[in-house]
Design a protein around this motif. Structure first.
Motif: not given
Length: 295
Positions: A44, A57, A59, A94
């Motif tokens: 994130k 965000e 990933d 994150g």
């Protein structure tokens, strides 16, 4: 002079405002590496410069030994990922993990528990696992090739000068520049300087090698020699490679996975034969068409 996307420097408004992350843990619940987790993991991750959100965000993960190539238009966030891994930038949200250890953060007290933004000292220690080759060669012009390659291993890793010299000789032989060990960078071509930069990065024995558009500043006739060196590294070592490039032939040859980025997110990913041979997204198709038409 060609330049990378996202090649920003830290600004006050780009500092991390993520703060503490309560009870964040590596995937196996422990600090430190393990076979059941990726070598690199972005969880994130948000990066912005003022109102400009570069990573949204994000990933993604890279397993040990994988060679992953990031493609996409300028400004899509590719180089920012490399700069975050080298701790040249700070994230705004994150967590980034390297071999199970937090890179962007550190544990507030011992292993496990609350994560807080990492200190520079902590990041330098984790970053020893990572080497990077930049667009511009960043060699020290007042030092010989030998010293450009040996200084960091001697002073950062604490190895002996003799061992560092031997390693430099081996690496220069690998990149085809054994006869240039006592030359100064100003006496070398751009392609030769970039090959020295590759040798310098490998001299630190990194687990991860980051490649940021390493041929974009070279004259066209010098590109092939540098790419051949990188292909040989990919063929003969198990080093993890994360590359940003517009050299699609190179990406097809060396990659296990190719990730197409657009507007700070992964638009499409897959093995090179799928991304280059049968892309699913219209944006991927139009990007590849434009790049291949101009090459």
């Amino acid at each position: 002079m060609p330049r990378s996307d996202d090649n920003h420097t830290n600004r006050p408004d780009a500092e991390s405002d993520a703060g503490a992350v309560p009870h964040a843990r590596a995937e196996n619940g422990q600090s430190g590496g393990g076979d059941d987790q990726p070598l690199i993991r972005f969880e994130k991750v948000v990066k912005r410069y003022g109102d400009n959100v570069v990573l949204r965000e994000l990933d993604f993960a890279v397993d040990a030994g994988q060679r992953v190539t990031l493609i996409g238009p300028s400004g899509s966030g590719k180089t920012t990922i490399l700069r975050l891994l080298m701790t040249l930038e700070r994230i705004n949200g994150g967590v980034i993990w390297v071999n199970g250890d937090p890179l962007s953060h550190m544990y507030k007290s011992g292993d496990g528990g609350e994560l807080v933004p990492a200190t520079e000292k902590y990041q330098r220690e984790v970053r020893k696992k990572i080497g990077m080759v930049f667009q511009q060669f960043n060699l020290f012009p007042n030092m010989s090739v030998r010293r450009n390659i040996t200084e960091a291993p001697v002073y950062s890793l604490g190895i002996s000068r003799d061992e560092a010299d031997q390693r430099a000789e081996e690496l220069l032989e690998m990149v085809g520049l054994s006869d240039k060990i006592d030359a100064h960078p100003t006496r070398l071509s751009g392609g030769q300087q970039q090959r020295v930069a590759i040798a310098r990065a490998l001299a630190m024995r990194p687990e991860i090698l980051l490649l940021d558009e390493v041929t974009s500043a070279l004259d066209p006739e010098l590109v092939a020699g540098v790419l051949d060196v990188l292909r040989e590294i990919a063929r003969t070592t198990d080093i993890t490679m994360l590359s940003v490039t517009h050299e699609m032939g190179f990406a097809r040859d060396v990659s296990h996975r190719v990730l197409m980025f657009d507007q700070g997110q992964i638009l499409e990913e897959g093995p090179p034969e799928q991304i280059f041979g049968d892309p699913q997204e219209e944006r991927t198709k139009s990007f590849l068409h434009a790049v291949l038409e101009s090459s």
